[in-house]
Design a protein around this motif. Structure first.
Motif, PDB file in Angstrom:
ATOM      1  N   ILE A   6     -24.163   4.198 -24.470  1.00 52.87           N
ATOM      2  CA  ILE A   6     -22.923   3.544 -24.891  1.00 52.87           C
ATOM      3  C   ILE A   6     -23.077   2.028 -24.845  1.00 52.87           C
ATOM      4  N   VAL A   7     -23.670   1.522 -23.781  1.00 57.14           N
ATOM      5  CA  VAL A   7     -23.872   0.076 -23.644  1.00 57.14           C
ATOM      6  C   VAL A   7     -24.772  -0.448 -24.753  1.00 57.14           C
ATOM      7  N   PHE A  22     -25.111   0.665 -27.788  1.00 55.27           N
ATOM      8  CA  PHE A  22     -24.357   0.583 -29.036  1.00 55.27           C
ATOM      9  C   PHE A  22     -23.252  -0.469 -28.964  1.00 55.27           C
ATOM     10  N   GLU A  23     -22.572  -0.564 -27.845  1.00 55.31           N
ATOM     11  CA  GLU A  23     -21.454  -1.502 -27.727  1.00 55.31           C
ATOM     12  C   GLU A  23     -21.898  -2.960 -27.702  1.00 55.31           C
ATOM     13  N   THR A  24     -23.071  -3.230 -27.178  1.00 56.90           N
ATOM     14  CA  THR A  24     -23.552  -4.612 -27.132  1.00 56.90           C
ATOM     15  C   THR A  24     -24.166  -5.058 -28.448  1.00 56.90           C
ATOM     16  N   GLY A  25     -24.371  -4.144 -29.362  1.00 57.12           N
ATOM     17  CA  GLY A  25     -24.909  -4.506 -30.669  1.00 57.12           C
ATOM     18  C   GLY A  25     -26.415  -4.465 -30.756  1.00 57.12           C
ATOM     19  N   LYS A  29     -23.733  -0.041 -35.064  1.00 56.02           N
ATOM     20  CA  LYS A  29     -22.908   1.155 -35.227  1.00 56.02           C
ATOM     21  C   LYS A  29     -22.950   1.591 -36.695  1.00 56.02           C
ATOM     22  N   TYR A  80     -21.014   9.821 -32.758  1.00 54.79           N
ATOM     23  CA  TYR A  80     -19.876   8.908 -32.836  1.00 54.79           C
ATOM     24  C   TYR A  80     -20.326   7.502 -33.229  1.00 54.79           C
ATOM     25  N   TYR A  81     -21.328   7.002 -32.547  1.00 54.79           N
ATOM     26  CA  TYR A  81     -21.783   5.649 -32.855  1.00 54.79           C
ATOM     27  C   TYR A  81     -22.659   5.604 -34.101  1.00 54.79           C
TER      28      TYR A  81
END
Length: 154
Positions: A25-26, A28-31, A35, A110-111
């Motif tokens: 998750i981190v 994907f969320e940090t770029g 995504k 999801y991502y």
């Protein structure tokens, strides 16, 4: 194996599962990884196949992990305590692994393609993983049931 060794091993696997999911998750969320990357690369047919696969894996793996764990241990009641401890450890690791696979697949879907259904399935899998935390009370309850079943067989 004694109870403490079993619980330590199971908790390490459990914590690894949660940390691995959080790391994905981190990422994907940090770029670090963009995504919706898979959504751009795949055709709509493959996107649909991935969506259905993610939902089906969740729907099949989670009940199998939870109910299968209980059923397999109940069938083995009455064997020696050492055999039962080994079986408990093996089945607990299998349960955590099945739920972890469902969780990880849904996070990637999801991502990767932005399918919201995978978010909900991933949350469901995460809840099931929380339910599967290995505790001393559960192990002791099963060992007590095993002892009682062994006495009844005699």
């Amino acid at each position: 194996m004694n109870n403490n060794e079993i619980l330590k091993s199971l908790r390490i696997n459990y914590i690894f599962s949660i940390l691995a999911a959080l790391m994905v998750i981190v990422v994907f969320e940090t770029g670090v990884v963009a995504k919706d990357t898979l959504g751009d690369l795949l055709s709509s047919t493959w996107t649909y196949i991935l969506q259905v696969t993610a939902v089906m894996v969740t729907v099949l793996f989670i009940p199998l992990a939870i109910k299968g764990f209980t059923n397999s241990l109940n069938k083995a009641l009455g064997c020696s305590d050492e055999e039962f401890r080994k079986l408990f450890a093996k089945k607990s690791i299998q349960r955590i692994f099945l739920i972890f696979i469902a969780l990880l697949l849904n996070i990637f879907i999801y991502y990767g393609i932005g399918y919201n259904g995978s978010l909900y399935c991933g949350l469901f899998a995460f809840g099931a993983l929380l339910y599967s935390y290995p505790t001393r009370m559960v192990l002791n309850d099963y060992l007590e049931q095993n002892s009682q079943a062994a006495k009844e067989k005699k």
